[in-house]
Design a protein around this motif. Sequence first.
Motif, PDB file in Angstrom:
ATOM      1  N   LEU A 197     117.800 -44.172 -36.682  1.00  0.00           N
ATOM      2  CA  LEU A 197     117.911 -44.188 -35.241  1.00  0.00           C
ATOM      3  C   LEU A 197     119.160 -43.817 -34.677  1.00  0.00           C
ATOM      4  N   MET A 198     120.182 -44.651 -35.261  1.00  0.00           N
ATOM      5  CA  MET A 198     121.581 -44.678 -34.724  1.00  0.00           C
ATOM      6  C   MET A 198     122.338 -43.614 -34.977  1.00  0.00           C
ATOM      7  N   GLU A 199     122.179 -43.154 -36.202  1.00  0.00           N
ATOM      8  CA  GLU A 199     122.856 -42.041 -36.775  1.00  0.00           C
ATOM      9  C   GLU A 199     122.357 -40.663 -36.804  1.00  0.00           C
ATOM     10  N   ASP A 200     120.927 -40.411 -36.621  1.00  0.00           N
ATOM     11  CA  ASP A 200     120.507 -39.112 -36.536  1.00  0.00           C
ATOM     12  C   ASP A 200     119.838 -38.900 -35.120  1.00  0.00           C
ATOM     13  N   CYS A 201     119.289 -39.814 -34.502  1.00  0.00           N
ATOM     14  CA  CYS A 201     118.808 -39.596 -33.063  1.00  0.00           C
ATOM     15  C   CYS A 201     119.805 -40.068 -31.960  1.00  0.00           C
ATOM     16  N   TRP A 202     120.778 -40.959 -32.248  1.00  0.00           N
ATOM     17  CA  TRP A 202     121.527 -41.499 -31.043  1.00  0.00           C
ATOM     18  C   TRP A 202     122.125 -40.407 -30.122  1.00  0.00           C
ATOM     19  N   THR A 203     122.794 -39.311 -30.825  1.00  0.00           N
ATOM     20  CA  THR A 203     123.447 -38.193 -30.348  1.00  0.00           C
ATOM     21  C   THR A 203     122.339 -37.214 -29.513  1.00  0.00           C
ATOM     22  N   ALA A 204     121.118 -37.221 -30.035  1.00  0.00           N
ATOM     23  CA  ALA A 204     120.047 -36.367 -29.533  1.00  0.00           C
ATOM     24  C   ALA A 204     119.711 -37.020 -28.302  1.00  0.00           C
ATOM     25  N   TRP A 205     119.582 -38.052 -28.222  1.00  0.00           N
ATOM     26  CA  TRP A 205     119.106 -38.821 -26.785  1.00  0.00           C
ATOM     27  C   TRP A 205     120.124 -38.602 -25.742  1.00  0.00           C
ATOM     28  N   GLY A 206     121.268 -38.485 -26.254  1.00  0.00           N
ATOM     29  CA  GLY A 206     122.541 -38.489 -25.095  1.00  0.00           C
ATOM     30  C   GLY A 206     122.217 -37.205 -24.623  1.00  0.00           C
ATOM     31  N   HIS A 207     121.593 -36.154 -25.165  1.00  0.00           N
ATOM     32  CA  HIS A 207     121.243 -34.711 -24.467  1.00  0.00           C
ATOM     33  C   HIS A 207     119.727 -34.576 -23.919  1.00  0.00           C
ATOM     34  N   LEU A 208     119.429 -35.701 -23.662  1.00  0.00           N
ATOM     35  CA  LEU A 208     117.984 -35.799 -22.804  1.00  0.00           C
ATOM     36  C   LEU A 208     117.972 -35.138 -21.578  1.00  0.00           C
ATOM     37  N   HIS A 209     119.181 -35.522 -20.619  1.00  0.00           N
ATOM     38  CA  HIS A 209     119.337 -34.852 -19.475  1.00  0.00           C
ATOM     39  C   HIS A 209     119.530 -33.450 -19.353  1.00  0.00           C
TER      40      HIS A 209
END
Length: 421
Positions: A171-183
């Motif tokens: 979650l922290m290594e693969d998904c963290w940055t992806a959630w940063g682009h939710l906006h």
Amino acid sequence: MMMLGASMGSTAQDGRKQCLFLVVFYPAENEVFSIYAKKDVKGRSHVKASRSWRGICAAFLRWLLRKLQRDTDQLAEIAMNFSASQVAYTLAVHGVADALEAGPKTLPALAEAVEADPGRLYRLLRAAIALGLFSEAPSSSQGAPAFCNNSLSRLMLEGHPSGMRFLLMHLMEDCWTAWGHLHDGIDTPYALPFDRAHGGESFWSYLKNHPAQRKVFARAMTALNSFGMSEVMQGHDWLQYTKIIDLHGDSGTFLATILAARGHEGQKGILVQPSVLAGEGQEVSARLAASHGVSDRMSFTTGDLHQPGVVPACSGPGEAYVLRCILHAQPDMDALPVLKRVHEAMGEQRAYLVLIERCLPPGISQATSQQALSDLHVMVLANGRERNLEEWRSLLQSASFKLIYCHAMQNSLAIMVAMRG
């Protein structure tokens, strides 16, 4: 909270109405007072209050300020939730739980074991203890704090069968940055936050090209497979099926657990794993099958469910094809071909399709935070979506299936059974 009420008084002797208007305020849990206007028999109004006007205004202002502070605190807590997940992740990758597995350690000894700065490790552990991770232990040295594992921190041990350490890492290594682009990922139906965060590379392509992350993902799926396992086992009669074909069941925890259950000795199972997890997944699955004592009844294969011939053909009546938390990671346009492949593999046999997925309530305000965030998570990663019962029914009908049974469970999952329509 403020409550307003009004009522009509009785009729006066001369026939005219006496009107009583009552306004009741609850500025705090233990404060109740009223303001009322009363007309006498001559129609003159008299305004009275159970407290002075100054007291009323002061009490209402105090209530309003407390409400605003509670709202501010709640929003601040939501905004800072990311910090809690990073605390857990940092402790996991530094192996703090493993360092404490043999017993409590003082701060200097623990800092040396995990190669961390004592001062900063102390502050990290203070936050962890406040979150319920780890515990402070009695210290043998005067004034030196000591720390030990608790039930939550033990889940982060590298060798723990739950695999929670690897779920945190995924979650922290693969998904963290992806959630940063939710906006900027909600601009169009085709904007995928994960792709934007990884230079246009899709989630499955990313796993294929990053072997280390693929291995972490395989172990993380073991953790996800264990969620709600006991309720899934008890919430359905799995013994009714002669064979269970677990489609993209990842590690095989689910299938091995069913085959190992009492009374299932004559049951067989096939685990079809995604091609991207062919290496790491089969190693984990083989160990799981051996540990459950079902190696002789559990076979393995790999492949993409969208490709012909990957879904095993039904060999007799009473067999079940299981899709567990697979279709929610796909939009309808991708999920429909998978269902059609299963329909084709059933042939003319009396076989069953069993879906284990989240089933959202129909109203937008009825979904829990877990359900709503899960829906966003699969959207962020792969343009997937959680569905409500009618959406599941419609999707199944599009693939010529008829939904015959749905059992909603407390863990927000549902077991849905369908047959060829």
